[in-house]
Write an enzyme that holds these catalytic residues in place. Sequence first.
Site, PDB file in Angstrom:
ATOM      1  N   GLU A 126       0.823  -1.215   0.000  1.00 19.10           N
ATOM      2  CA  GLU A 126       0.000   0.000   0.000  1.00 19.10           C
ATOM      3  C   GLU A 126       0.854   1.261   0.000  1.00 19.10           C
ATOM      4  OE1 GLU A 126      -3.071   0.101  -0.733  1.00 19.10           O
ATOM      5  OE2 GLU A 126      -2.997  -2.080  -0.774  1.00 19.10           O
TER       6      GLU A 126
ATOM      7  N   HIS B 281       1.921   2.208  -3.433  1.00 22.44           N
ATOM      8  CA  HIS B 281       0.817   2.909  -4.118  1.00 22.44           C
ATOM      9  C   HIS B 281       0.817   4.380  -3.706  1.00 22.44           C
ATOM     10  CE1 HIS B 281      -1.381  -0.360  -5.923  1.00 22.44           C
ATOM     11  NE2 HIS B 281      -1.713  -0.941  -4.795  1.00 22.44           N
TER      12      HIS B 281
ATOM     13  N   ASP C 132      -6.062  -4.110  -7.786  1.00 18.18           N
ATOM     14  CA  ASP C 132      -5.298  -3.142  -8.571  1.00 18.18           C
ATOM     15  C   ASP C 132      -5.446  -3.398 -10.065  1.00 18.18           C
ATOM     16  OD1 ASP C 132      -4.306  -1.979  -6.251  1.00 18.18           O
ATOM     17  OD2 ASP C 132      -2.760  -3.515  -6.088  1.00 18.18           O
TER      18      ASP C 132
HETATM   19 ZN   LIG Z   1      -2.775  -2.617  -4.298  1.00 13.39          ZN
END
Ligand SMILES: [Zn+2]
Length: 352
Positions: free
Chosen positions: A59, A62, A156
Amino acid sequence: MKYSLKIFSIFGIPVELHISFLLLMLVIYLVALFNLIPGVDLVVAVLITLLFITVVLHELTHSYVAKRYGVEIERIVLLPIGGVSAMKELPRDPRQELRIALAGPLTNLVIAAVLYPLFLLLGNTLSPSLSFLLYNFILLNLLLGAFNLLPAFPMDGGRVLRAYLAERMNFIRATEMAASIGKQLAIVMAIIGIFFNPFLIFIAIFVYLGADQESKMVLINTLLEGINVRDIMTGEVKTVKPSDTVDMVMKTMFQHKHMGYPVYQNGDLLGIITFHDLSRIPEEERGQPVENYMTRELLVTRPEEDVATILEKMNSHNVGRLPVMEEEKLVGIISKTDIMKALEMRKKLADK
Ligand SMILES: [Zn+2]
Protein backbone atom coordinates in the site's frame (compact mmCIF):
# COMPACT_ATOMS: atom_id res chain seq x y z
CA MET A 1 -14.10 2.90 6.23
CA LYS A 2 -16.68 1.16 8.39
CA TYR A 3 -15.37 -1.39 10.91
CA SER A 4 -11.72 -0.33 10.77
CA LEU A 5 -9.33 0.74 13.50
CA LYS A 6 -6.47 3.18 13.02
CA ILE A 7 -3.19 1.56 14.05
CA PHE A 8 -0.55 4.11 13.03
CA SER A 9 0.33 6.89 10.58
CA ILE A 10 3.16 7.06 8.07
CA PHE A 11 3.95 10.02 5.73
CA GLY A 12 0.88 11.58 7.34
CA ILE A 13 -1.34 8.77 6.05
CA PRO A 14 -3.40 6.91 8.67
CA VAL A 15 -3.12 3.13 8.34
CA GLU A 16 -6.33 1.37 9.39
CA LEU A 17 -6.93 -2.28 10.11
CA HIS A 18 -10.25 -3.71 8.99
CA ILE A 19 -11.94 -5.68 11.73
CA SER A 20 -12.01 -8.84 9.55
CA PHE A 21 -8.22 -8.67 9.23
CA LEU A 22 -7.88 -8.29 12.99
CA LEU A 23 -10.23 -11.22 13.64
CA LEU A 24 -8.38 -13.43 11.20
CA MET A 25 -5.01 -12.65 12.85
CA LEU A 26 -6.48 -13.25 16.28
CA VAL A 27 -7.92 -16.61 15.22
CA ILE A 28 -4.60 -17.64 13.68
CA TYR A 29 -2.61 -16.76 16.82
CA LEU A 30 -5.14 -18.56 19.02
CA VAL A 31 -5.02 -21.61 16.78
CA ALA A 32 -1.22 -21.53 16.84
CA LEU A 33 -0.90 -21.01 20.62
CA PHE A 34 -3.34 -23.75 21.58
CA ASN A 35 -2.35 -26.12 18.78
CA LEU A 36 -5.95 -26.33 17.62
CA ILE A 37 -5.06 -27.32 14.07
CA PRO A 38 -2.07 -29.60 13.48
CA GLY A 39 0.52 -27.78 11.40
CA VAL A 40 -0.57 -24.27 12.38
CA ASP A 41 2.10 -23.26 14.87
CA LEU A 42 3.81 -20.02 15.83
CA VAL A 43 5.97 -20.14 12.69
CA VAL A 44 2.79 -19.89 10.64
CA ALA A 45 1.54 -17.07 12.83
CA VAL A 46 4.83 -15.21 12.29
CA LEU A 47 4.52 -15.82 8.56
CA ILE A 48 1.11 -14.20 8.60
CA THR A 49 2.47 -11.25 10.54
CA LEU A 50 5.19 -10.86 7.89
CA LEU A 51 2.48 -10.98 5.28
CA PHE A 52 0.73 -8.15 7.07
CA ILE A 53 3.91 -6.07 6.87
CA THR A 54 4.15 -6.84 3.15
CA VAL A 55 0.59 -5.64 2.63
CA VAL A 56 1.52 -2.37 4.32
CA LEU A 57 4.57 -2.08 2.02
CA HIS A 58 2.36 -2.80 -0.97
CA GLU A 59 0.00 0.00 0.00
CA LEU A 60 2.81 2.38 0.80
CA THR A 61 4.26 2.07 -2.70
CA HIS A 62 0.82 2.91 -4.12
CA SER A 63 0.74 5.94 -1.84
CA TYR A 64 4.29 6.93 -2.68
CA VAL A 65 3.67 6.94 -6.43
CA ALA A 66 0.31 8.67 -5.94
CA LYS A 67 1.92 11.41 -3.85
CA ARG A 68 4.53 11.94 -6.55
CA TYR A 69 1.66 12.74 -8.93
CA GLY A 70 0.14 15.06 -6.35
CA VAL A 71 -2.74 12.74 -5.49
CA GLU A 72 -3.52 12.85 -1.79
CA ILE A 73 -4.11 9.62 0.11
CA GLU A 74 -6.81 9.82 2.74
CA ARG A 75 -6.02 6.52 4.45
CA ILE A 76 -4.84 2.98 3.95
CA VAL A 77 -7.20 0.19 5.02
CA LEU A 78 -5.95 -3.37 5.41
CA LEU A 79 -8.32 -6.21 4.55
CA PRO A 80 -7.61 -9.95 4.76
CA ILE A 81 -7.05 -10.15 1.01
CA GLY A 82 -4.97 -7.01 0.71
CA GLY A 83 -5.08 -3.31 1.37
CA VAL A 84 -6.99 -0.40 -0.05
CA SER A 85 -5.49 3.06 -0.46
CA ALA A 86 -8.34 5.52 -0.36
CA MET A 87 -7.40 8.40 -2.60
CA LYS A 88 -9.02 11.78 -2.00
CA GLU A 89 -9.54 12.11 -5.72
CA LEU A 90 -8.75 10.03 -8.73
CA PRO A 91 -5.73 10.95 -10.79
CA ARG A 92 -6.82 12.87 -13.88
CA ASP A 93 -4.43 11.19 -16.22
CA PRO A 94 -5.09 7.48 -16.89
CA ARG A 95 -1.36 6.89 -17.30
CA GLN A 96 -0.85 8.09 -13.73
CA GLU A 97 -3.60 5.82 -12.43
CA LEU A 98 -2.03 2.94 -14.28
CA ARG A 99 1.35 3.51 -12.62
CA ILE A 100 -0.15 4.04 -9.17
CA ALA A 101 -2.14 0.80 -9.51
CA LEU A 102 0.81 -1.22 -10.83
CA ALA A 103 3.22 -0.07 -8.10
CA GLY A 104 1.63 -2.24 -5.37
CA PRO A 105 1.61 -5.66 -7.05
CA LEU A 106 5.06 -4.93 -8.47
CA THR A 107 6.37 -4.48 -4.91
CA ASN A 108 5.25 -8.03 -4.08
CA LEU A 109 6.68 -9.46 -7.27
CA VAL A 110 9.99 -7.65 -6.68
CA ILE A 111 10.18 -8.96 -3.08
CA ALA A 112 9.61 -12.49 -4.40
CA ALA A 113 12.16 -12.02 -7.18
CA VAL A 114 14.82 -10.72 -4.80
CA LEU A 115 14.28 -13.33 -2.09
CA TYR A 116 14.05 -16.39 -4.33
CA PRO A 117 17.75 -16.51 -5.32
CA LEU A 118 18.56 -15.95 -1.64
CA PHE A 119 16.41 -18.94 -0.74
CA LEU A 120 18.14 -21.07 -3.38
CA LEU A 121 21.53 -20.03 -2.04
CA LEU A 122 20.84 -20.31 1.68
CA GLY A 123 17.97 -22.80 1.78
CA ASN A 124 20.08 -25.71 3.00
CA THR A 125 21.94 -23.80 5.68
CA LEU A 126 18.80 -22.42 7.33
CA SER A 127 16.91 -24.09 10.16
CA PRO A 128 13.72 -25.88 9.01
CA SER A 129 11.55 -23.14 10.54
CA LEU A 130 13.45 -20.31 8.85
CA SER A 131 13.55 -22.14 5.56
CA PHE A 132 9.79 -22.73 5.79
CA LEU A 133 9.26 -19.03 6.61
CA LEU A 134 11.36 -17.77 3.73
CA TYR A 135 9.90 -20.16 1.18
CA ASN A 136 6.31 -19.42 2.09
CA PHE A 137 6.95 -15.71 2.36
CA ILE A 138 8.20 -15.75 -1.24
CA LEU A 139 5.20 -17.81 -2.31
CA LEU A 140 2.74 -15.48 -0.58
CA ASN A 141 4.30 -12.42 -2.20
CA LEU A 142 4.00 -14.09 -5.56
CA LEU A 143 0.34 -14.90 -4.86
CA LEU A 144 -0.40 -11.41 -3.53
CA GLY A 145 1.18 -9.81 -6.58
CA ALA A 146 -0.65 -12.08 -8.99
CA PHE A 147 -3.98 -11.85 -7.15
CA ASN A 148 -3.88 -8.06 -7.12
CA LEU A 149 -3.26 -8.04 -10.83
CA LEU A 150 -6.62 -9.76 -11.49
CA PRO A 151 -8.44 -7.37 -13.82
CA ALA A 152 -11.35 -6.74 -11.44
CA PHE A 153 -12.29 -4.00 -8.97
CA PRO A 154 -11.35 -3.58 -6.19
CA MET A 155 -8.07 -5.25 -7.09
CA ASP A 156 -5.30 -3.14 -8.57
CA GLY A 157 -5.71 -5.03 -11.83
CA GLY A 158 -9.20 -3.51 -12.12
CA ARG A 159 -7.68 -0.03 -11.96
CA VAL A 160 -4.99 -0.98 -14.43
CA LEU A 161 -7.71 -2.23 -16.78
CA ARG A 162 -9.77 0.94 -16.35
CA ALA A 163 -6.74 3.14 -16.92
CA TYR A 164 -5.95 1.16 -20.06
CA LEU A 165 -9.55 1.54 -21.29
CA ALA A 166 -9.73 5.22 -20.26
CA GLU A 167 -6.98 6.07 -22.69
CA ARG A 168 -9.26 4.76 -25.43
CA MET A 169 -12.74 5.96 -24.33
CA ASN A 170 -14.29 8.30 -21.77
CA PHE A 171 -13.74 7.64 -18.09
CA ILE A 172 -17.34 6.66 -17.32
CA ARG A 173 -17.51 4.11 -20.12
CA ALA A 174 -14.10 2.76 -19.09
CA THR A 175 -15.28 2.35 -15.48
CA GLU A 176 -18.47 0.60 -16.52
CA MET A 177 -16.64 -1.73 -18.84
CA ALA A 178 -13.90 -2.53 -16.29
CA ALA A 179 -16.58 -3.20 -13.66
CA SER A 180 -18.52 -5.51 -15.91
CA ILE A 181 -15.39 -7.45 -16.87
CA GLY A 182 -14.63 -7.75 -13.14
CA LYS A 183 -18.12 -9.06 -12.37
CA GLN A 184 -17.92 -11.64 -15.13
CA LEU A 185 -14.57 -12.74 -13.80
CA ALA A 186 -16.13 -13.07 -10.32
CA ILE A 187 -18.89 -15.29 -11.70
CA VAL A 188 -16.35 -17.51 -13.44
CA MET A 189 -14.32 -17.67 -10.21
CA ALA A 190 -17.42 -18.68 -8.22
CA ILE A 191 -18.22 -21.46 -10.69
CA ILE A 192 -14.64 -22.76 -10.56
CA GLY A 193 -14.87 -22.48 -6.76
CA ILE A 194 -17.95 -24.72 -6.60
CA PHE A 195 -15.98 -27.52 -8.22
CA PHE A 196 -12.51 -27.01 -6.81
CA ASN A 197 -12.18 -24.75 -3.80
CA PRO A 198 -14.98 -23.14 -1.76
CA PHE A 199 -12.60 -20.38 -0.70
CA LEU A 200 -12.76 -19.08 -4.28
CA ILE A 201 -16.51 -18.51 -3.88
CA PHE A 202 -15.81 -16.24 -0.91
CA ILE A 203 -13.28 -14.25 -2.95
CA ALA A 204 -15.67 -14.14 -5.91
CA ILE A 205 -18.40 -12.56 -3.78
CA PHE A 206 -15.93 -9.97 -2.55
CA VAL A 207 -14.79 -9.20 -6.10
CA TYR A 208 -18.36 -8.97 -7.35
CA LEU A 209 -19.47 -6.56 -4.64
CA GLY A 210 -16.29 -4.50 -4.99
CA ALA A 211 -16.76 -4.10 -8.73
CA ASP A 212 -20.35 -3.06 -8.20
CA GLN A 213 -19.66 -0.56 -5.43
CA GLU A 214 -16.62 1.01 -7.05
CA SER A 215 -18.29 1.53 -10.39
CA LYS A 216 -21.35 3.12 -8.77
CA MET A 217 -19.25 5.49 -6.71
CA VAL A 218 -17.02 6.52 -9.60
CA LEU A 219 -20.00 6.90 -11.89
CA ILE A 220 -21.90 9.14 -9.49
CA ASN A 221 -18.89 11.32 -8.70
CA THR A 222 -17.91 11.66 -12.34
CA LEU A 223 -21.43 12.35 -13.54
CA LEU A 224 -22.12 14.97 -10.89
CA GLU A 225 -18.83 16.76 -11.33
CA GLY A 226 -19.23 20.51 -11.73
CA ILE A 227 -22.92 20.61 -10.79
CA ASN A 228 -23.77 22.99 -7.95
CA VAL A 229 -26.85 23.03 -5.78
CA ARG A 230 -27.95 26.25 -7.51
CA ASP A 231 -28.01 24.51 -10.89
CA ILE A 232 -30.65 21.95 -9.98
CA MET A 233 -32.46 23.20 -6.86
CA THR A 234 -36.12 24.21 -6.93
CA GLY A 235 -35.98 27.97 -6.56
CA GLU A 236 -39.53 28.92 -5.72
CA VAL A 237 -40.12 27.02 -2.56
CA LYS A 238 -43.61 26.28 -1.39
CA THR A 239 -43.52 26.59 2.39
CA VAL A 240 -46.03 25.90 5.15
CA LYS A 241 -46.65 27.81 8.38
CA PRO A 242 -45.99 26.26 11.80
CA SER A 243 -49.64 26.79 12.71
CA ASP A 244 -50.93 24.91 9.63
CA THR A 245 -52.65 21.71 10.63
CA VAL A 246 -51.48 18.26 9.65
CA ASP A 247 -54.60 17.88 7.50
CA MET A 248 -53.88 21.12 5.61
CA VAL A 249 -50.28 20.19 4.90
CA MET A 250 -51.26 16.70 3.73
CA LYS A 251 -53.71 18.27 1.30
CA THR A 252 -50.95 20.56 -0.01
CA MET A 253 -48.68 17.54 -0.44
CA PHE A 254 -51.21 15.66 -2.51
CA GLN A 255 -51.95 18.75 -4.63
CA HIS A 256 -48.36 19.74 -5.37
CA LYS A 257 -46.82 16.27 -5.18
CA HIS A 258 -43.79 17.34 -3.15
CA MET A 259 -42.89 15.00 -0.33
CA GLY A 260 -41.50 17.62 2.04
CA TYR A 261 -41.95 21.28 2.92
CA PRO A 262 -39.93 23.83 4.87
CA VAL A 263 -41.84 25.27 7.81
CA TYR A 264 -41.39 29.01 7.49
CA GLN A 265 -42.61 32.11 9.30
CA ASN A 266 -41.63 35.80 9.14
CA GLY A 267 -38.46 35.06 7.21
CA ASP A 268 -37.33 32.32 9.59
CA LEU A 269 -36.88 28.70 8.68
CA LEU A 270 -38.19 26.79 11.69
CA GLY A 271 -38.11 23.21 10.50
CA ILE A 272 -39.01 20.76 7.79
CA ILE A 273 -42.03 18.48 7.56
CA THR A 274 -42.09 15.45 5.28
CA PHE A 275 -44.70 12.98 4.13
CA HIS A 276 -42.87 10.39 6.18
CA ASP A 277 -43.41 12.47 9.37
CA LEU A 278 -47.09 13.02 8.60
CA SER A 279 -47.89 9.45 7.64
CA ARG A 280 -47.09 8.30 11.17
CA ILE A 281 -49.55 10.68 12.84
CA PRO A 282 -52.75 8.95 14.02
CA GLU A 283 -55.96 10.15 12.44
CA GLU A 284 -57.33 11.84 15.59
CA GLU A 285 -54.26 14.10 15.78
CA ARG A 286 -54.55 15.51 12.29
CA GLY A 287 -56.12 18.76 13.55
CA GLN A 288 -52.86 19.58 15.39
CA PRO A 289 -50.38 22.18 14.04
CA VAL A 290 -47.42 20.72 12.12
CA GLU A 291 -44.91 22.48 14.37
CA ASN A 292 -45.54 19.65 16.83
CA TYR A 293 -44.26 17.09 14.36
CA MET A 294 -41.65 18.87 12.23
CA THR A 295 -37.92 18.17 12.35
CA ARG A 296 -36.25 21.10 14.06
CA GLU A 297 -32.62 20.05 13.82
CA LEU A 298 -32.02 21.24 10.33
CA LEU A 299 -29.41 20.17 7.90
CA VAL A 300 -29.10 22.87 5.27
CA THR A 301 -26.98 23.56 2.21
CA ARG A 302 -25.76 26.57 0.25
CA PRO A 303 -26.29 27.31 -3.46
CA GLU A 304 -22.59 27.01 -4.29
CA GLU A 305 -22.06 23.60 -2.67
CA ASP A 306 -21.34 20.79 -5.08
CA VAL A 307 -24.02 18.19 -5.55
CA ALA A 308 -21.84 15.09 -5.10
CA THR A 309 -20.99 16.26 -1.55
CA ILE A 310 -24.66 17.00 -0.84
CA LEU A 311 -25.68 13.53 -1.96
CA GLU A 312 -23.19 11.99 0.46
CA LYS A 313 -24.53 14.23 3.23
CA MET A 314 -28.11 13.18 2.47
CA ASN A 315 -27.19 9.50 2.42
CA SER A 316 -25.23 9.59 5.65
CA HIS A 317 -27.98 11.48 7.50
CA ASN A 318 -30.73 9.55 5.78
CA VAL A 319 -32.68 12.61 4.62
CA GLY A 320 -34.38 13.10 1.27
CA ARG A 321 -34.16 16.87 0.90
CA LEU A 322 -32.24 19.88 2.12
CA PRO A 323 -33.34 23.53 2.34
CA VAL A 324 -30.94 25.84 0.50
CA MET A 325 -29.93 28.91 2.51
CA GLU A 326 -28.15 32.03 1.34
CA GLU A 327 -27.39 34.83 3.80
CA GLU A 328 -29.84 33.33 6.29
CA LYS A 329 -32.60 33.36 3.71
CA LEU A 330 -34.34 30.35 2.25
CA VAL A 331 -33.63 30.47 -1.49
CA GLY A 332 -34.53 26.96 -2.57
CA ILE A 333 -34.86 23.29 -1.80
CA ILE A 334 -32.94 20.34 -3.23
CA SER A 335 -34.15 16.75 -3.08
CA LYS A 336 -32.55 13.41 -3.84
CA THR A 337 -34.98 13.14 -6.74
CA ASP A 338 -33.50 16.36 -8.22
CA ILE A 339 -30.02 14.85 -7.97
CA MET A 340 -31.14 11.54 -9.50
CA LYS A 341 -32.69 13.41 -12.43
CA ALA A 342 -29.46 15.33 -12.99
CA LEU A 343 -27.55 12.03 -12.84
CA GLU A 344 -29.82 10.47 -15.44
CA MET A 345 -29.49 13.42 -17.79
CA ARG A 346 -25.70 13.49 -17.50
CA LYS A 347 -25.63 9.75 -18.11
CA LYS A 348 -27.73 10.08 -21.26
CA LEU A 349 -25.35 12.75 -22.52
CA ALA A 350 -22.33 10.59 -21.72
CA ASP A 351 -23.79 7.59 -23.54
CA LYS A 352 -24.16 9.55 -26.77
ZN1 LIG B 1 -2.78 -2.62 -4.30
